[in-house]
Write a protein that holds these residues in place. Structure first.
Motif, PDB file in Angstrom:
ATOM      1  N   HIS A 256     -20.536  -3.884 -21.203  1.00  0.00           N
ATOM      2  CA  HIS A 256     -21.614  -3.564 -20.277  1.00  0.00           C
ATOM      3  C   HIS A 256     -21.125  -2.473 -19.331  1.00  0.00           C
ATOM      4  O   HIS A 256     -20.181  -2.679 -18.563  1.00  0.00           O
ATOM      5  N   ILE A 257     -21.803  -1.318 -19.364  1.00  0.00           N
ATOM      6  CA  ILE A 257     -21.405  -0.151 -18.581  1.00  0.00           C
ATOM      7  C   ILE A 257     -22.500   0.147 -17.559  1.00  0.00           C
ATOM      8  O   ILE A 257     -23.684   0.178 -17.900  1.00  0.00           O
ATOM      9  N   LEU A 258     -22.114   0.385 -16.292  1.00  0.00           N
ATOM     10  CA  LEU A 258     -23.060   0.813 -15.263  1.00  0.00           C
ATOM     11  C   LEU A 258     -22.682   2.224 -14.819  1.00  0.00           C
ATOM     12  O   LEU A 258     -21.555   2.464 -14.389  1.00  0.00           O
ATOM     13  N   VAL A 259     -23.635   3.145 -14.942  1.00  0.00           N
ATOM     14  CA  VAL A 259     -23.414   4.534 -14.544  1.00  0.00           C
ATOM     15  C   VAL A 259     -24.168   4.786 -13.249  1.00  0.00           C
ATOM     16  O   VAL A 259     -25.397   4.674 -13.195  1.00  0.00           O
ATOM     17  N   ASP A 260     -23.432   5.124 -12.198  1.00  0.00           N
ATOM     18  CA  ASP A 260     -24.020   5.411 -10.889  1.00  0.00           C
ATOM     19  C   ASP A 260     -23.634   6.828 -10.476  1.00  0.00           C
ATOM     20  O   ASP A 260     -23.007   7.057  -9.448  1.00  0.00           O
ATOM     21  N   GLY A 261     -23.978   7.779 -11.323  1.00  0.00           N
ATOM     22  CA  GLY A 261     -23.635   9.169 -11.099  1.00  0.00           C
ATOM     23  C   GLY A 261     -23.857   9.939 -12.388  1.00  0.00           C
ATOM     24  O   GLY A 261     -24.636   9.526 -13.243  1.00  0.00           O
TER      25      GLY A 261
ATOM     26  N   LEU B 294     -17.911   0.168 -13.952  1.00  0.00           N
ATOM     27  CA  LEU B 294     -18.693   1.085 -13.127  1.00  0.00           C
ATOM     28  C   LEU B 294     -18.117   2.493 -13.234  1.00  0.00           C
ATOM     29  O   LEU B 294     -16.913   2.706 -13.072  1.00  0.00           O
ATOM     30  N   PHE B 295     -19.021   3.461 -13.502  1.00  0.00           N
ATOM     31  CA  PHE B 295     -18.653   4.871 -13.511  1.00  0.00           C
ATOM     32  C   PHE B 295     -19.560   5.605 -12.536  1.00  0.00           C
ATOM     33  O   PHE B 295     -20.781   5.543 -12.643  1.00  0.00           O
ATOM     34  N   GLY B 296     -18.971   6.299 -11.585  1.00  0.00           N
ATOM     35  CA  GLY B 296     -19.732   7.191 -10.721  1.00  0.00           C
ATOM     36  C   GLY B 296     -19.708   8.598 -11.291  1.00  0.00           C
ATOM     37  O   GLY B 296     -19.696   8.791 -12.509  1.00  0.00           O
ATOM     38  N   ASP B 297     -19.661   9.609 -10.426  1.00  0.00           N
ATOM     39  CA  ASP B 297     -19.485  10.983 -10.903  1.00  0.00           C
ATOM     40  C   ASP B 297     -18.058  11.106 -11.440  1.00  0.00           C
ATOM     41  O   ASP B 297     -17.090  11.018 -10.677  1.00  0.00           O
ATOM     42  N   LYS B 298     -17.932  11.299 -12.736  1.00  0.00           N
ATOM     43  CA  LYS B 298     -16.601  11.209 -13.347  1.00  0.00           C
ATOM     44  C   LYS B 298     -16.525  12.138 -14.551  1.00  0.00           C
ATOM     45  O   LYS B 298     -17.525  12.353 -15.254  1.00  0.00           O
ATOM     46  N   VAL B 299     -15.333  12.666 -14.814  1.00  0.00           N
ATOM     47  CA  VAL B 299     -15.058  13.476 -15.997  1.00  0.00           C
ATOM     48  C   VAL B 299     -14.160  12.670 -16.921  1.00  0.00           C
ATOM     49  O   VAL B 299     -13.102  12.175 -16.499  1.00  0.00           O
ATOM     50  N   LEU B 300     -14.571  12.521 -18.177  1.00  0.00           N
ATOM     51  CA  LEU B 300     -13.803  11.773 -19.169  1.00  0.00           C
ATOM     52  C   LEU B 300     -13.033  12.758 -20.035  1.00  0.00           C
ATOM     53  O   LEU B 300     -13.621  13.551 -20.773  1.00  0.00           O
TER      54      LEU B 300
ATOM     55  N   VAL C  64     -25.479   0.375 -21.900  1.00  0.00           N
ATOM     56  CA  VAL C  64     -25.213   1.382 -20.870  1.00  0.00           C
ATOM     57  C   VAL C  64     -26.433   1.445 -19.962  1.00  0.00           C
ATOM     58  O   VAL C  64     -27.535   1.782 -20.412  1.00  0.00           O
ATOM     59  N   GLU C  65     -26.248   1.094 -18.688  1.00  0.00           N
ATOM     60  CA  GLU C  65     -27.351   1.095 -17.724  1.00  0.00           C
ATOM     61  C   GLU C  65     -27.086   2.135 -16.646  1.00  0.00           C
ATOM     62  O   GLU C  65     -25.946   2.350 -16.232  1.00  0.00           O
ATOM     63  N   PHE C  66     -28.172   2.757 -16.190  1.00  0.00           N
ATOM     64  CA  PHE C  66     -28.096   3.808 -15.196  1.00  0.00           C
ATOM     65  C   PHE C  66     -28.845   3.372 -13.943  1.00  0.00           C
ATOM     66  O   PHE C  66     -30.027   3.004 -14.025  1.00  0.00           O
ATOM     67  N   SER C  67     -28.182   3.425 -12.801  1.00  0.00           N
ATOM     68  CA  SER C  67     -28.888   3.192 -11.543  1.00  0.00           C
ATOM     69  C   SER C  67     -29.722   4.420 -11.224  1.00  0.00           C
ATOM     70  O   SER C  67     -29.510   5.508 -11.775  1.00  0.00           O
ATOM     71  N   LYS C  68     -30.695   4.275 -10.327  1.00  0.00           N
ATOM     72  CA  LYS C  68     -31.564   5.390  -9.979  1.00  0.00           C
ATOM     73  C   LYS C  68     -31.070   6.070  -8.718  1.00  0.00           C
ATOM     74  O   LYS C  68     -30.960   5.456  -7.663  1.00  0.00           O
ATOM     75  N   ARG C  69     -30.791   7.372  -8.841  1.00  0.00           N
ATOM     76  CA  ARG C  69     -30.437   8.204  -7.687  1.00  0.00           C
ATOM     77  C   ARG C  69     -31.418   9.372  -7.664  1.00  0.00           C
ATOM     78  O   ARG C  69     -31.502  10.143  -8.618  1.00  0.00           O
ATOM     79  N   ASP C  70     -32.168   9.501  -6.583  1.00  0.00           N
ATOM     80  CA  ASP C  70     -33.217  10.518  -6.482  1.00  0.00           C
ATOM     81  C   ASP C  70     -33.049  11.246  -5.159  1.00  0.00           C
ATOM     82  O   ASP C  70     -33.655  10.893  -4.150  1.00  0.00           O
ATOM     83  N   THR C  71     -32.204  12.281  -5.140  1.00  0.00           N
ATOM     84  CA  THR C  71     -31.855  12.932  -3.874  1.00  0.00           C
ATOM     85  C   THR C  71     -32.941  13.869  -3.364  1.00  0.00           C
ATOM     86  O   THR C  71     -32.995  14.154  -2.175  1.00  0.00           O
TER      87      THR C  71
END
Length: 577
Positions: free
Chosen positions: A231-236, A216-222, A254-261
């Motif tokens: 299997h990668i989940l991006v939540d940010g 799991l990766f949220g808002d992150k700087v690599l 690589v899968e992305f969750s949906k964030r709709d602010t």
């Protein structure tokens, strides 16, 4: 609360593109300066007596959720027009002579009473959804009503479609029920049915959606060198800054969750690459970028954004981009893409001020395949099939060769202000095959433009074009249409087009050594007062009977066809595999 109140107050001006996020009412005088999208689940209501004046201008907008370069109202939710006999709703251009896109229905519904709509490229365009029009008048548009595809249904009750160039166009299984309605008095044709052969691509296999161990990766700087596998989940938003690199190994999902602010229906999670990206899958183990939602849909995540990365060798190979707002988005960057698929996105790829190669890749079932501006692009052996719109390029140094561009509901290929080389492509079964405008040079050679719903190739306001060794066959209206342009048309075949093999108005240059045969009304028809030099062509009959010019209408120029060829030239192309 203030926003809710505003949405129900009379609207004086809408100054920018807007995605409506709540049910909205317009009434009184409305100035529509930019596009409006009515998304799924939202209703736009126009009250009786409302007057909507549209700023009619062609733009270079880049919002993937919209479908036309001109100002449009795009309905994916519900549009209600509540006009009455004494207080109809009127929609038209703000200035005389302007042209706006019209109302486009893409999965939504329209119920309109007592509506007068004018000055649009197409009054109503239905790609998917239903429009019920009662006591409506569509007049002074290029097309009154256009229905395309089995998911489009139009119901007309006591309506009038007159004074348009074309009244009603229905294609590819679209449904229509008209009662007590008048479709007459349109300039070119009142009503016609056009069918194209279906074009589709087999869907690739993909990994099953099952619960697996996911990083799991949220808002992150690599920082530094990074490797993704499994299997990668991006939540940010994951950022790869300048000096860093992300390498993605074969078989990675690589899968992305949906964030709709902001509630506009578009997901915001994604990758932001300012360093380097290498995503190198294999045919047996492709890399997937897709939605993590249980019922995935276009726009669930944002994009793989590559910004300011023009020094590194960014590479995408054997990857699949699904359900994004934009699969790939580049700005001031360079990228090579090989053997990759883009499907189910709002837009497959979009870039500005970049250098890009696409080779052996596929774009299908997107709202828009590729859009680019102010860039250098090599586009080779790709398939652009079954999108709402295919390719749209503005001021692009373009080398486009050996591609299949087919079955797109709107534009197959659209080029503005470029100096392109377009060679050896199949452009088939689109609504508009190839549109060229405002160009200063261009070479179009060895292309096959066949079975497009309206026109094989349309050229406007362009100079120094060379169109050669191409086939224009079985297009619904015109094989080739030339307006206010110059250049040479030679060594080509114009066969079995619905109205004219070639239509010309304001064209200066030379038409020579072409073969015309079996076109519906005319081999070549003028619609302007300028003469046309057309020696040494095979006309498929007596020239006077298949050419429409001054001899038929004194207001037109003359086609100077002497001497005609005594025998037809050989067809320019063999069968294209």
């Amino acid at each position: 609360m203030l926003l809710l109140l505003y949405c129900f107050l009379p609207v004086s001006a809408l100054p920018r593109a807007e995605v409506l996020t709540v049910d909205t009412v317009w009434q009184g005088e409305v100035v529509l300066a930019e596009d409006v999208l009515v998304p799924a689940g939202v209703t736009l209501t126009l009250k009786a007596g409302t007057s909507v004046r549209v700023s009619a201008a062609e733009s270079t907008k880049i919002d993937p959720e919209f479908l036309d370069n001109r100002t449009e109202v795009l309905v994916r939710g519900t549009l209600r027009v509540e006009g009455t006999a004494g207080a109809p709703v009127r929609i038209g251009p703000e200035t005389d002579g302007g042209e706006w896109a019209g109302i486009l229905v893409d999965g939504g519904g329209v119920e309109a009473d007592h509506l007068d709509l004018e000055g649009a490229a197409t009054g109503f365009s239905l790609f998917a959804g239903r429009a019920i029009l009662r006591d409506c008048r569509l007049a002074g548009n290029r097309y009154g009503l256009f229905l395309s595809g089995p998911e489009a249904e139009g119901i007309l009750e006591r309506c009038e479609l007159s004074g348009n160039d074309y009244g009603l166009v229905r294609s590819n299984g679209a449904r229509l029920r008209a009662t007590a309605s008048t479709i007459a008095g349109n300039q070119q044709r009142d009503e016609f049915l056009l069918e194209t052969k279906p074009v589709s691509l087999p869907l690739p296999a993909e990994p099953q959606r099952e619960e697996q161990a996911r990083r799991l990766f949220g808002d992150k700087v690599l920082l530094g060198e990074n490797t993704w596998r499994g299997h990668i989940l991006v939540d940010g938003v994951v950022r790869v800054p300048e000096g860093a690199r992300l390498v993605i190994l074969p078989g990675t999902v690589v899968e992305f969750s949906k964030r709709d602010t902001n509630g506009d229906g578009i997901g915001e999670n994604g990758l932001l690459v300012q360093g380097g990206l290498v995503a190198k899958g294999t045919p047996e183990k492709p890399i997937f970028f897709r939605s993590a939602e249980p019922n995935p849909a276009a726009g669930d995540w944002d994009a793989i954004n590559i910004l300011g990365s023009d020094q590194a060798r960014n590479l995408v190979e054997h990857c699949r981009f699904q359900h994004g707002y934009r699969g790939l988005h580049l700005h001031f960057s360079s990228l090579a893409v090989h053997s990759s698929d883009f499907s189910g996105n709002y837009r497959g790829a979009q870039f500005q001020e970049s250098q890009v190669l696409f080779a052996d890749s596929r774009f299908f079932a997107n709202r828009s395949g590729v859009q680019a501006r102010d860039s250098v692009l090599v586009f080779l052996r790709n398939q652009v099939v079954g999108n709402t719109n295919g390719l749209n390029f503005f001021r692009v140094a373009l080398d486009l060769a050996d591609n299949l561009i087919a079955g797109n509901l709107g534009d197959g290929l659209r080029i503005r202000e470029g100096s392109p080389e377009v060679r050896g492509n199949r452009i088939e079964a689109n609504r508009f095959g190839l549109s060229v405008s405002d160009g200063v040079r261009g070479e179009y050679a060895g292309n096959r433009l066949e079975g497009n719903v309206e026109v094989g190739m349309l050229v406007r306001n362009s100079a120094n074009l060379e169109i050669s060794s191409s086939i224009f066959r079985a297009n619904g209206l015109n094989g080739l249409r030339l307006r206010e342009s110059s250049g040479v048309v030679r060594d080509s075949l114009f066969e079995n087009n619905g109205e004219r093999g070639m239509g010309a108005g304001g064209f200066s240059g030379l038409v020579t050594n072409n073969r015309f045969s079996g076109n519906g009304l005319y081999a070549l028809g003028l619609d302007g007062g300028e003469d046309l030099e057309a020696p040494s062509n095979w006309w498929g009959g007596e020239p006077e009977s298949v050419i429409f010019d001054r001899l038929d209408d004194p207001a037109l120029g003359a086609v100077r066809y002497q001497p005609p060829l005594a025998v037809p030239p050989a067809p320019p192309l063999g069968e294209v595999p």
